[in-house]
Enzyme design. Structure first.
Site, short mmCIF file in Angstrom:
data_model
loop_
_atom_site.label_atom_id
_atom_site.label_comp_id
_atom_site.label_asym_id
_atom_site.label_seq_id
_atom_site.Cartn_x
_atom_site.Cartn_y
_atom_site.Cartn_z
N GLY A 1 0.74 -1.19 -0.39
CA GLY A 1 0.15 -0.05 0.03
C GLY A 1 0.88 0.92 0.06
CG ASP B 1 -1.15 -0.82 7.90
OD1 ASP B 1 -1.72 0.46 7.67
OD2 ASP B 1 -1.11 -2.08 7.30
O1 F6P Z 1 -0.91 -0.51 3.24
C1 F6P Z 1 -1.68 -0.62 3.86
C2 F6P Z 1 -2.75 -0.99 4.28
O2 F6P Z 1 -3.69 0.40 4.31
C3 F6P Z 1 -3.61 -1.40 5.59
O3 F6P Z 1 -3.65 -0.46 6.29
C4 F6P Z 1 -5.97 -1.70 4.59
O4 F6P Z 1 -5.89 -2.83 5.63
C5 F6P Z 1 -4.28 -2.49 3.07
O5 F6P Z 1 -3.12 -1.53 3.22
C6 F6P Z 1 -5.38 -2.63 2.19
O6 F6P Z 1 -4.86 -2.78 1.20
P1 F6P Z 1 -5.45 -3.13 -0.23
O7 F6P Z 1 -5.08 -1.74 -1.22
O8 F6P Z 1 -4.18 -4.15 -0.44
O9 F6P Z 1 -7.05 -3.27 0.23
#
Ligand code: F6P
Length: 417
Positions: free
Chosen positions: A13, A141
């Protein structure tokens, strides 16, 4: 002048400041006259030999990149398994590196990405290929081990605390005749750091947020509802911050959006909506809820100056470590003092970081489980400190850039996964 190419890739992310790290990498490499390639969409681009000539960006583009959210070269969620299970993929990476004379590999991600960088370094050593692998920390996170905090977290934390403080004023103004309960959902998967940051919005028993739900504590619905009702009776309204990763006693997520990514993580989301329905049904209060979702990880307009400084420093330090031949390491933030806040960057082995997950320590969660302690405030406060507004254009919007980075000619046959 060192010879060879540096390959930079973003992973997982993205954050409001990961491009500040990318900009620092480009600037530091340029100062040492090292060519930088970027992998399009993270490790996927490295596997597919889909590489971008990041050194072609002008100095102005790099400066604008430093205040632009998102991931300039694209990121991905792709977890490489063990060396034995995914050997063909790791060997392909080495073939691509060899073909483009990549001598330094910088992988900008979280704990899973630290694991990949470590494994790539191990395979390179096995084949006798001279490669220096450096992990570069980032994640909203804040669950990376060893480092005091993760670049990206401070800005998401500031967005969370500011949003909760502002929204709480709205709810308070209307509670008599309208909404009594407001529920804000914070990201963070298995770690409650972002939910905790909301606690900075107010201090004291009756200040919002009145209740914070952490993934580190078992969610007990009956107890939660009783507390919401008590706060409404006492204060007139109740602001709740719920982490997306809260679980019931049997270990099940209270809300799972469905599906898993390649890291094996369940997609979370929907806790606030679920809790809102329960509050409305069980207590009869009018409820509003918010799912800030990607807003919290892309809110560069509310970035923390401390976070931006961290993101820049780790990018610069990663290049220095790589060029000095420090292999299988990651630059980390070390805290030297809380007030005044002092810090420096150190270099830690990837083996201590890979695959570990740092959750909130016991001493940061209030004894009743629904708020943060003074120790948590001392830890969090400096991370959201300082404003780092992006420049705004005449259209009244931030001046962000999406640079067009030229691709690099392929030297290998196409790769079939
Ligand atoms: O980058 C971490 C995070 O933002 C988490 O807090 C969240 O659960 C996740 O990524 C969401 O991921 P994605 O964008 O792959 O659904």
């Amino acid at each position: 002048m060192p010879t060879g190419t540096l390959l930079y890739a973003q992973s997982g992310g993205v954050t409001a400041v990961i491009n500040a790290t990318a900009a620092a990498v480009l600037q530091a490499a340029r100062a040492r006259r090292v060519r930088v390639l970027a992998a399009r969409n993270g490790i996927l681009g490295a596997l597919a030999e889909d590489l971008l000539d990041a050194s072609a960006l002008t100095a102005t583009e790099v400066r604008r990149l430093a205040h632009t959210p998102g991931g300039a070269f694209g990121s991905c969620r792709l977890k490489l398994k063990s060396l034995a299970e995914d050997r063909a993929k790791y060997e392909r990476l080495l073939a691509v590196f060899r073909a483009h004379d990549v001598r330094w590999f910088l992988y900008n991600g979280g704990n899973d990405s630290a694991d990949t960088a470590l494994k790539v370094s191990q395979l390179a050593a096995e084949y006798g290929y001279p490669l220096t692998c450096v992990g570069v920390p980032k994640t909203i996170d804040n669950d990376l081990a060893v480092t005091d905090c993760s670049p990206g977290f401070g800005s998401a934390a500031k967005y969370t605390a500011v949003s909760v403080r502002e929204c709480a004023l709205d709810v308070a103004a209307m509670a008599e005749t309208s909404t009594r309960v407001f529920i804000y959902e914070a990201m963070g998967r298995h770690a409650g750091w972002l939910a905790a940051a909301a606690g900075l919005a107010g201090d004291g028993r009756d200040a919002a947020p009145h209740l914070i739900l952490f993934p580190e504590r078992v969610f007990d619905e009956a107890d939660f509802l009783a507390r919401v009702d008590a706060v409404v009776k006492r204060v007139g309204h109740c602001v709740v911050v719920a982490s997306e990763g809260i679980r019931t006693a049997d270990g099940r997520f209270v809300a799972e959006a469905g599906g898993q990514d390649s890291f094996g993580h369940a997609q979370l989301g929907g806790v606030a909506a679920h809790l809102a329905a329960r509050v409305k049904d069980a207590l009869g209060h009018k409820v509003h809820w918010a799912l800030p979702d990607y807003l919290q990880r892309s809110a560069r307009h509310l970035a923390s100056a401390t976070d931006l400084a961290h993101a820049t420093a780790v990018g610069r330090a990663a290049v220095e470590a790589a060029l000095a031949g420090q292999n299988a390491v990651m630059p980390v933030i070390v805290r030297d003092g809380d007030a005044p806040y002092r810090w420096h960057v150190d270099i830690a082995p990837l083996a201590r970081i890979a695959n570990h997950e740092k959750t909130m320590p016991k001493g940061f969660i209030r004894a009743d489980g629904y708020g943060i302690t003074a120790a948590a405030r001392r830890y969090l406060a400096p991370l959201v400190a300082g404003e780092a507004y992006p420049p705004y254009g005449r259209d009244g919007l931030p001046d962000y850039v999406q640079p067009k980075v030229p691709g690099v000619r392929r030297r290998l046959p196409r790769w079939q996964a």
